[in-house]
Scaffold this motif. Structure first.
Motif, PDB file in Angstrom:
ATOM      1  N   TYR A 288      82.928  -1.411  13.268  1.00  0.00           N
ATOM      2  CA  TYR A 288      84.185  -1.985  12.961  1.00  0.00           C
ATOM      3  C   TYR A 288      84.187  -3.456  12.384  1.00  0.00           C
ATOM      4  CZ  TYR A 288      86.243   1.872  15.624  1.00  0.00           C
ATOM      5  OH  TYR A 288      86.641   2.955  16.065  1.00  0.00           O
TER       6      TYR A 288
ATOM      7  N   ASN B 199      79.764   3.297  11.247  1.00  0.00           N
ATOM      8  CA  ASN B 199      80.046   3.166  12.679  1.00  0.00           C
ATOM      9  C   ASN B 199      80.011   1.927  13.260  1.00  0.00           C
ATOM     10  OD1 ASN B 199      79.801   6.011  13.076  1.00  0.00           O
ATOM     11  ND2 ASN B 199      77.532   5.971  12.834  1.00  0.00           N
TER      12      ASN B 199
ATOM     13  N   LEU C 210      86.375   0.746   9.539  1.00  0.00           N
ATOM     14  CA  LEU C 210      85.195   1.431   9.943  1.00  0.00           C
ATOM     15  C   LEU C 210      84.125   1.503   8.721  1.00  0.00           C
ATOM     16  CD1 LEU C 210      83.826   2.507  12.647  1.00  0.00           C
ATOM     17  CD2 LEU C 210      84.707   4.923  11.999  1.00  0.00           C
TER      18      LEU C 210
END
Length: 80
Positions: free
Chosen positions: A44, A42, A39
């Motif tokens: 991935y 915010n 992460l």
């Protein structure tokens, strides 16, 4: 950092950014790769490590439509 800026970074800078600013979420096996999910801001990000060649083949943002999602969703609850 904006996604487009991250994508333009050379591989070694992407690695550095993930390891210094990202948070490891989970690792899965996917065919010939170990895929580590991080992460970062915010978003991935997947890191595709080829253990047979001992190298990172690709670092890219998670595609939420990919079939790989089922492997992640079996293990964790992703904020989509």
């Amino acid at each position: 950092m904006i996604k487009e800026d991250f994508k333009k970074l050379p591989l070694h800078k992407k690695i550095n950014k993930l390891y210094t600013e990202g948070t490891f979420v989970v690792g899965i096996r996917y065919y010939t790769h170990k895929v580590n999910l991080y992460l970062l801001d915010n978003e991935y990000v997947e890191v595709f490590y080829n253990h047979k060649l001992d190298k990172i083949d690709k670092i890219d943002f998670l595609n939420h439509e990919h079939t790989r999602m089922k492997f992640y969703l079996d293990q964790i609850n992703l904020k989509l």
